[in-house]
Structure formats: structure tokens, C-alpha cells
Write an enzyme that holds these catalytic residues in place. Sequence first.
Site, PDB file in Angstrom:
ATOM      1  N   SER A 265      -2.795   1.191  -6.186  1.00 22.63           N
ATOM      2  CA  SER A 265      -3.124   1.998  -5.007  1.00 22.63           C
ATOM      3  C   SER A 265      -2.464   1.288  -3.818  1.00 22.63           C
ATOM      4  O   SER A 265      -1.792   0.278  -3.997  1.00 22.63           O
ATOM      5  CB  SER A 265      -4.634   2.024  -4.830  1.00 22.63           C
TER       6      SER A 265
ATOM      7  N   LYS B  29       3.630  10.709   2.346  1.00 19.92           N
ATOM      8  CA  LYS B  29       2.628  10.443   1.313  1.00 19.92           C
ATOM      9  C   LYS B  29       1.999  11.778   0.946  1.00 19.92           C
ATOM     10  O   LYS B  29       1.156  12.314   1.664  1.00 19.92           O
ATOM     11  CB  LYS B  29       1.566   9.480   1.824  1.00 19.92           C
TER      12      LYS B  29
ATOM     13  N   ARG C 261      -2.680   8.703 -13.314  1.00 24.00           N
ATOM     14  CA  ARG C 261      -2.894   7.319 -12.903  1.00 24.00           C
ATOM     15  C   ARG C 261      -4.132   6.736 -13.554  1.00 24.00           C
ATOM     16  O   ARG C 261      -4.150   5.579 -13.978  1.00 24.00           O
ATOM     17  CB  ARG C 261      -3.027   7.303 -11.378  1.00 24.00           C
TER      18      ARG C 261
ATOM     19  N   GLU D  29       4.481  12.053  -7.443  1.00 27.38           N
ATOM     20  CA  GLU D  29       3.307  12.865  -7.109  1.00 27.38           C
ATOM     21  C   GLU D  29       3.515  14.293  -7.593  1.00 27.38           C
ATOM     22  O   GLU D  29       4.533  14.920  -7.283  1.00 27.38           O
ATOM     23  CB  GLU D  29       3.119  12.856  -5.586  1.00 27.38           C
TER      24      GLU D  29
HETATM   25  C1  LIG Z   1       0.444   5.091  -4.500  1.00 24.36           C
HETATM   26  C2  LIG Z   1       1.808   5.405  -3.930  1.00 24.36           C
HETATM   27  C3  LIG Z   1       2.053   6.609  -3.279  1.00 24.36           C
HETATM   28  N1  LIG Z   1       3.293   6.788  -2.764  1.00 24.36           N
HETATM   29  N2  LIG Z   1       3.796   7.884  -2.084  1.00 24.36           N
HETATM   30  C4  LIG Z   1       5.072   7.579  -1.795  1.00 24.36           C
HETATM   31  N3  LIG Z   1       5.930   8.383  -1.109  1.00 24.36           N
HETATM   32  N4  LIG Z   1       5.389   6.357  -2.282  1.00 24.36           N
HETATM   33  C5  LIG Z   1       4.288   5.871  -2.893  1.00 24.36           C
HETATM   34  N5  LIG Z   1       4.086   4.681  -3.533  1.00 24.36           N
HETATM   35  C6  LIG Z   1       2.853   4.442  -4.051  1.00 24.36           C
HETATM   36  O1  LIG Z   1       2.557   3.287  -4.679  1.00 24.36           O
HETATM   37  C7  LIG Z   1       3.648   2.292  -4.870  1.00 24.36           C
HETATM   38  C8  LIG Z   1       3.939   1.561  -3.563  1.00 24.36           C
HETATM   39  C9  LIG Z   1       3.155   1.295  -5.906  1.00 24.36           C
END
Ligand SMILES: Cc1c[n+]2nc(N)[nH]c2nc1OC(C)C
Length: 322
Positions: A81, A114, A135, A172
Site C-alpha cells: 500500500s 491514483k 491485491r 488498477e
Molecule cells: C498502490 C499503488 C497505486 N498506484 N497508482 C499509481 N498510479 N501508481 C501506484 N503505485 C502503487 O503502489 C506502488 C508504489 C508499490
Amino acid sequence: SPSPAQRAEILRRQIDEAGKAYYDRDEQLIPDAEYDRLVRELEALEQAHPELVNADSPTQRVGGKAASRFAEVRHAVPMLSLGNAFSDEEVQDFVRRISERLRRDTVRFSAEPKLDGLAISLRYEDGRFVQGATRGDGTTGEDVSANLRQIKVIPHTLQGSGWPQVLEVRGEVYMARADFEAYNADARLHEGKVLANPRNAAAGSLRQLDPKMSARRKLSFYAYGIGEVRGGELPPTHSATLAQLKEWGFPVSELCQVVEGGEGLLAYYRDIAERRDGLAFDIDGVVYKLDDRAGQEQMGFVSRAPRWAIAHKFPAQEQTTT
Ligand SMILES: Cc1c[n+]2nc(N)[nH]c2nc1OC(C)C
């Protein structure tokens, strides 16, 4: 005490109610073990009293036994996370910690939207999609490969060349707003279930046991990182890796951008905040990642989140209740 027929009816209702909550709304009304026990009790009752079995009994679901859950998948590289920043000062602190530890005056970051969807991991062996998982708790997720194969933008085989023998891509799964509105309009027309928001829609759809049901909801996917990589090299920076993933056929958000220092991060945050309502999908913030992988390894992780990345969240928005 209730007759076998009454007992069967009670069990059927409990199983269906728990199943709908779990698969449609990503809500766990009862623990998996309890759900499985109910299904087994109903099966035993139906075996003892065959006249009780009817077509819509959960034990008659596709593939015989009411599949009560997905196979488990252990993530070789945990799906972590993210730590959160809610203020500019926290972002500046994040940058300062990194520039001090790496002894660099200017630090380059990959800045990304995000998405408010469901994090998943896609596994490719020799360029072919072999498994996809949610996940879960970060170490163990659910095998939702059959449902992920329904998502058109997820490649079944990689394009181009030069990929590692084993490549896990993280990203995602989400439902675009337009597809969410269309789904709900159709649900209202046909007394179907109106869904609360695109995130629940994506989660509920990915966890449909019947891939045909899952395919009815148009889902999308954006790649944002990698998991296990074996038998090959990836570029030395995260941004170049995203560009490489795009060449291999993965959708990568056009909003991803390389910026420099705290000023660059905060300018990006304000730009995306302004554009947020006009985007085709829901986001709940942006993510900043130290771009060079060597630096990431030097920074490592704190507990379950990387020291080299944080999410910068927007203030909570009243959810569009439909
Ligand atoms: C949980 C997560 C969610 N997101 N969303 C993006 N764009 N990158 C990204 N990286 C994540 O985790 C990595 C940094 C491990």
C-alpha cells in the site's frame, strides 16, 4: 424443528444473500468458512432429499458445486500500500528525506494519477498472460484470471519483443464513469442492481464467479508498475519502464509525467486537481515515485509501504450517490 424443505429454503436464502453482497458489492457478510459450511449443509440436505433440488439452487451453479471463492495466489513480490501525504509540507518532507538520503540536490519523480479502482497483478510467462490476481492482503490475493481475460485492454499476449521470461505487471482495474452511468441506466430499466460508485462496480465485477456475468460490466485497466521479473532486464527508471510496458501493449495513463523536486510535484498535483472532474475515470489523488530504480532500492520500504513513493490525496469529495 423446520422440515428439510424449510431448512433448505433458509440455507438457500442465506447463501444467495451472502453471495450477492460479496460478488456485487464487495461486502463480506459472513466469513468464507461460514459460507462454505452453509453450502456444504445444503448439498448434504439435497443429497438426502433429491426432491428439494431445484434449478436455481446455489449448488447447481455453473461447474456443479457453488464455487464459494477463488483460488488463492501468493504474490512473489508483495503488493504494497502507499503512505499518504495530505499537505504540501508533507510532500516537501517526502522530497527532503529522499534528497538527503541519496545526497542529491535535484530529484526526479514519476507523477501519476491514483485511480480509484482495484489493484491487480497480471502474470506473463514467455509473453503470454497466465494468471491475474487481486491485491488481497498484499501477500495473498484471489485468482481472478478468467474475469481479467474479459477485459479487452488487457493483452493476452505481449506485443513487440524483448520481454523477460516472467513479467508481472501491476495496475488498477477500473470502470470509466461513462460505462458506470450506462450500467446503472440499464440496471434501472431492468430492475437490476444500481451500483453506488465505479469502484464498487469494478470490485463487484472482478469478483463475479461467472465470467459471463463479469463480462457484462465494461472494465478498463491502467498499468502503473511491475512485480516479479525473471530472465530479463527492465529499464533503470520507472518512467522508462512505463514506456516499455506501453510498447508491450499495456495501457498507461497519458497523465503520467516526470517532474523535478517538490515544486514539480506540487505543480502536477494542482494541475490534476483542476482537471479531475473532467477525467473519464475517478481518481482519489496522485502518486509520486522516485523515478530511478537504484534510488528506490536505496530508500527501501517502511513497514508495508515504500519509502520511495507516496500518494498525495485530494480532500474527500461528496460521493455521487446515484
Ligand atoms: C498502490 C499503488 C497505486 N498506484 N497508482 C499509481 N498510479 N501508481 C501506484 N503505485 C502503487 O503502489 C506502488 C508504489 C508499490
